[in-house]
Design a protein around this motif. Structure first.
Motif, PDB file in Angstrom:
ATOM      1  N   LYS A  66      64.246 119.682  85.873  1.00  0.00           N
ATOM      2  CA  LYS A  66      64.626 118.879  87.040  1.00  0.00           C
ATOM      3  C   LYS A  66      63.406 118.525  87.873  1.00  0.00           C
ATOM      4  CE  LYS A  66      69.375 120.475  87.503  1.00  0.00           C
ATOM      5  NZ  LYS A  66      70.355 121.118  88.396  1.00  0.00           N
ATOM      6  N   ALA A  67      62.501 119.487  88.042  1.00  0.00           N
ATOM      7  CA  ALA A  67      61.276 119.220  88.799  1.00  0.00           C
ATOM      8  C   ALA A  67      60.440 118.164  88.086  1.00  0.00           C
ATOM      9  CB  ALA A  67      60.488 120.510  88.982  1.00  0.00           C
ATOM     10  N   SER A  68      60.388 118.224  86.766  1.00  0.00           N
ATOM     11  CA  SER A  68      59.640 117.246  85.981  1.00  0.00           C
ATOM     12  C   SER A  68      60.254 115.853  86.107  1.00  0.00           C
ATOM     13  CB  SER A  68      59.596 117.687  84.525  1.00  0.00           C
ATOM     14  OG  SER A  68      58.914 116.753  83.741  1.00  0.00           O
ATOM     15  N   LEU A  69      61.573 115.782  86.119  1.00  0.00           N
ATOM     16  CA  LEU A  69      62.260 114.502  86.289  1.00  0.00           C
ATOM     17  C   LEU A  69      61.885 113.869  87.614  1.00  0.00           C
ATOM     18  CD1 LEU A  69      64.373 112.377  85.436  1.00  0.00           C
ATOM     19  CD2 LEU A  69      66.095 113.834  86.520  1.00  0.00           C
ATOM     20  N   ARG A  70      61.865 114.668  88.673  1.00  0.00           N
ATOM     21  CA  ARG A  70      61.505 114.142  89.993  1.00  0.00           C
ATOM     22  C   ARG A  70      60.052 113.693  90.014  1.00  0.00           C
ATOM     23  NH1 ARG A  70      63.511 114.133  95.265  1.00  0.00           N
ATOM     24  NH2 ARG A  70      62.002 112.984  96.487  1.00  0.00           N
ATOM     25  N   GLN A  71      59.165 114.429  89.372  1.00  0.00           N
ATOM     26  CA  GLN A  71      57.764 114.022  89.324  1.00  0.00           C
ATOM     27  C   GLN A  71      57.624 112.681  88.601  1.00  0.00           C
ATOM     28  OE1 GLN A  71      56.001 117.446  87.511  1.00  0.00           O
ATOM     29  NE2 GLN A  71      55.581 118.434  89.477  1.00  0.00           N
ATOM     30  N   TRP A  72      58.384 112.504  87.540  1.00  0.00           N
ATOM     31  CA  TRP A  72      58.375 111.224  86.818  1.00  0.00           C
ATOM     32  C   TRP A  72      58.856 110.099  87.730  1.00  0.00           C
ATOM     33  CZ3 TRP A  72      62.676 108.197  85.544  1.00  0.00           C
ATOM     34  CH2 TRP A  72      62.411 107.114  84.701  1.00  0.00           C
ATOM     35  N   ALA A  73      59.951 110.336  88.450  1.00  0.00           N
ATOM     36  CA  ALA A  73      60.495 109.320  89.359  1.00  0.00           C
ATOM     37  C   ALA A  73      59.505 109.006  90.477  1.00  0.00           C
ATOM     38  CB  ALA A  73      61.823 109.786  89.930  1.00  0.00           C
ATOM     39  N   ASN A  74      58.841 110.019  90.997  1.00  0.00           N
ATOM     40  CA  ASN A  74      57.831 109.784  92.022  1.00  0.00           C
ATOM     41  C   ASN A  74      56.691 108.930  91.477  1.00  0.00           C
ATOM     42  OD1 ASN A  74      59.256 111.243  93.909  1.00  0.00           O
ATOM     43  ND2 ASN A  74      58.008 113.086  93.731  1.00  0.00           N
ATOM     44  N   GLY A  75      56.348 109.133  90.213  1.00  0.00           N
ATOM     45  CA  GLY A  75      55.332 108.304  89.572  1.00  0.00           C
ATOM     46  C   GLY A  75      55.765 106.858  89.465  1.00  0.00           C
TER      47      GLY A  75
END
Length: 65
Positions: free
Chosen positions: A20-29
């Motif tokens: 989930k944290a990785s998904l958010r980092q991707w979205a922030n990118g």
């Protein structure tokens, strides 16, 4: 609006679940790259968003005349 949607609907980067944290980092990118269109994920995002906005509009009697 993209940043707002991500903030409301995506998990936090501090989420205990690493996926989930990785998904958010991707979205922030995606948000960061939106204007620069450096990545393939964002290259056509603006066109997709414009299409989605216009495709959901209702037609009025004036539009068909």
């Amino acid at each position: 609006k993209l940043a707002y949607a991500v903030a409301r609907n995506y998990p936090k980067t501090t989420d205990q679940n690493p996926e989930k944290a990785s998904l958010r980092q991707w979205a922030n990118g995606l948000i960061a790259d939106f204007d620069q269109a450096r990545r393939i994920e964002t290259r056509y995002l603006a066109a997709s968003v414009r299409y989605a906005l216009t495709a959901t509009r209702n037609t009025s009697k004036e539009d068909t005349a």
